[in-house]
Design a protein around this motif. Structure first.
Motif, short mmCIF file in Angstrom:
data_model
loop_
_atom_site.label_atom_id
_atom_site.label_comp_id
_atom_site.label_asym_id
_atom_site.label_seq_id
_atom_site.Cartn_x
_atom_site.Cartn_y
_atom_site.Cartn_z
N HIS A 93 0.84 -1.20 0.00
CA HIS A 93 0.00 0.00 0.00
C HIS A 93 0.87 1.25 0.00
O HIS A 93 0.63 2.19 -0.77
N GLN A 94 1.91 1.27 0.84
CA GLN A 94 2.80 2.42 0.91
C GLN A 94 3.53 2.61 -0.42
O GLN A 94 3.64 3.72 -0.93
N ALA A 95 4.04 1.52 -0.98
CA ALA A 95 4.80 1.60 -2.22
C ALA A 95 3.96 2.09 -3.39
O ALA A 95 4.44 2.80 -4.27
N ASP A 96 2.67 1.73 -3.41
CA ASP A 96 1.81 2.07 -4.54
C ASP A 96 1.20 3.46 -4.46
O ASP A 96 0.44 3.85 -5.36
N GLN A 97 1.54 4.22 -3.42
CA GLN A 97 1.00 5.58 -3.31
C GLN A 97 1.51 6.48 -4.43
O GLN A 97 0.92 7.50 -4.75
N LYS A 98 2.63 6.08 -5.06
CA LYS A 98 3.17 6.88 -6.15
C LYS A 98 2.40 6.69 -7.45
O LYS A 98 2.55 7.47 -8.40
N LEU A 99 1.54 5.67 -7.51
CA LEU A 99 0.74 5.41 -8.70
C LEU A 99 -0.44 6.37 -8.78
O LEU A 99 -0.90 6.90 -7.77
N ALA A 100 -0.94 6.58 -9.96
CA ALA A 100 -2.12 7.42 -10.15
C ALA A 100 -3.33 6.73 -9.51
O ALA A 100 -3.38 5.50 -9.43
N GLN A 101 -4.31 7.53 -9.09
CA GLN A 101 -5.48 6.99 -8.42
C GLN A 101 -6.21 5.97 -9.29
O GLN A 101 -6.73 4.97 -8.80
N LYS A 102 -6.23 6.21 -10.62
CA LYS A 102 -6.93 5.30 -11.54
C LYS A 102 -6.29 3.93 -11.61
O LYS A 102 -6.93 2.95 -12.04
N ASP A 103 -5.04 3.83 -11.18
CA ASP A 103 -4.32 2.55 -11.24
C ASP A 103 -4.37 1.80 -9.91
O ASP A 103 -3.75 0.75 -9.77
N ARG A 104 -5.12 2.33 -8.93
CA ARG A 104 -5.21 1.69 -7.62
C ARG A 104 -6.66 1.38 -7.29
O ARG A 104 -7.57 2.03 -7.76
N GLU A 105 -6.87 0.35 -6.50
CA GLU A 105 -8.21 -0.05 -6.06
C GLU A 105 -8.17 -0.26 -4.55
O GLU A 105 -7.20 -0.79 -4.01
N GLY A 106 -9.22 0.16 -3.87
CA GLY A 106 -9.28 -0.02 -2.43
C GLY A 106 -9.71 -1.43 -2.05
O GLY A 106 -10.72 -1.93 -2.55
N TYR A 107 -8.94 -2.07 -1.21
CA TYR A 107 -9.25 -3.42 -0.72
C TYR A 107 -9.23 -3.43 0.80
O TYR A 107 -8.53 -2.65 1.43
N THR A 108 -10.01 -4.30 1.40
CA THR A 108 -9.98 -4.50 2.84
C THR A 108 -9.61 -5.96 3.11
O THR A 108 -10.32 -6.87 2.69
N LEU A 109 -8.49 -6.14 3.77
CA LEU A 109 -7.98 -7.47 4.07
C LEU A 109 -8.35 -7.84 5.50
O LEU A 109 -8.05 -7.11 6.44
N VAL A 110 -9.05 -8.95 5.67
CA VAL A 110 -9.41 -9.45 7.00
C VAL A 110 -8.75 -10.80 7.20
O VAL A 110 -9.02 -11.74 6.45
N LEU A 111 -7.89 -10.90 8.20
CA LEU A 111 -7.18 -12.15 8.49
C LEU A 111 -7.54 -12.57 9.91
O LEU A 111 -7.55 -11.75 10.83
N ALA A 112 -7.81 -13.84 10.09
CA ALA A 112 -8.19 -14.30 11.43
C ALA A 112 -7.87 -15.77 11.60
O ALA A 112 -7.81 -16.54 10.63
N MET A 113 -7.64 -16.13 12.83
CA MET A 113 -7.44 -17.54 13.16
C MET A 113 -7.79 -17.69 14.63
O MET A 113 -7.35 -16.93 15.48
N ARG A 114 -8.63 -18.65 14.97
CA ARG A 114 -9.00 -18.88 16.36
C ARG A 114 -9.45 -20.32 16.54
O ARG A 114 -9.83 -21.00 15.57
N SER A 115 -9.40 -20.78 17.79
CA SER A 115 -9.95 -22.09 18.12
C SER A 115 -11.46 -21.91 18.23
O SER A 115 -11.95 -21.24 19.13
N TRP A 116 -12.19 -22.52 17.30
CA TRP A 116 -13.62 -22.20 17.18
C TRP A 116 -14.35 -23.35 16.48
O TRP A 116 -13.76 -24.10 15.70
#
Length: 243
Positions: A210-233
């Motif tokens: 995400h930090q590295a791609d800030q130099k790209l134009a807005q049209k070349d980037r897409e917003g993503y939300t990453l959810v990572l989880a692990m539990r005893s369940w």
């Protein structure tokens, strides 16, 4: 905000860098060398004295304060009180999420129903909370580490669970670069933490990209939300079937 002690520590480094002795500094200040030594050893002095030392060193006070601020450790987690302040106002929470993605004030105002004046107000609140350091022209420095995460049982995650989790997981996860995986298994208790470490590395990789791609134009980037989880369940329906 820089403390006086931090500024004094920075001044000592500047003295060493300039190869200036206490005697040289004392001469420039018109003080006795012993008084200068005591003043710097105490680590606390009036801002007028700090400003005077800056003049002798030929450095700007604002630049000294900036160096001190930049040297402060980045936060990996906010306090309970800080998170509570963020979720108290949904527009403030929106701005907090946006600055985590390094959006400018202009981008936020263009994408959401927030006026520039409102954005300035919320940026000032984020500065007081400690998430950003607000700079001239409404620019800012993010004070959160790449490994930053919301508190597992904090106000923001409670808000996510109550208001956003169902919306997030109701998605089809069948769009470009989307995926959802549900994997069950029994593994050694000793080896389980290594999977958590891997998940944390994936989160760090995502943050660094995400930090590295800030130099790209807005049209070349897409917003993503990453959810990572692990539990005893186990599914509640399954648990009810246990003997």
């Amino acid at each position: 905000m820089s403390t006086t002690a931090d500024l004094v520590t920075a001044l000592k480094k500047e003295l060493k860098s300039a190869q200036m002795t206490y005697a040289d500094l004392a001469q420039g200040l018109g003080m006795a060398e012993s008084s200068v030594k005591r003043m710097l050893a105490k680590g606390d002095m009036a801002l007028s004295k700090i400003d005077a030392i800056c003049r002798v060193l030929k450095i700007d006070f604002a630049e000294l304060a900036r160096r001190v601020a930049d040297a402060q450790p980045l936060l990996a987690e906010l306090t309970q009180a800080q998170e509570k302040a963020v979720v108290a106002d949904k527009k403030l929470l929106l701005c907090a999420i946006c600055v985590l993605s390094q959006w400018t004030l202009e981008q936020i105002a263009a994408e959401y129903r927030l006026t520039p004046a409102e954005c300035v107000k919320y940026f000032a609140q984020l500065d007081r909370i400690g998430i950003i350091e607000l700079k001239p022209l409404n620019r800012y420095r993010l004070k959160l580490a790449k490994t930053f995460r919301w508190r597992p049982h904090g106000p923001v995650m409670h808000y996510f669970r109550d208001h956003a989790a169902l919306d997030y997981f109701n998605g089809g996860f069948d769009g470009h670069a989307e995926s959802v995986l549900l994997v069950h298994g029994s593994v050694s208790r000793a080896i389980a933490p290594s999977f958590v470490d891997r998940l944390q590395r994936v989160a760090l990789d995502f943050a660094q990209q995400h930090q590295a791609d800030q130099k790209l134009a807005q049209k070349d980037r897409e917003g993503y939300t990453l959810v990572l989880a692990m539990r005893s369940w186990e599914f509640e329906a399954f648990s009810r079937l246990r003997r």
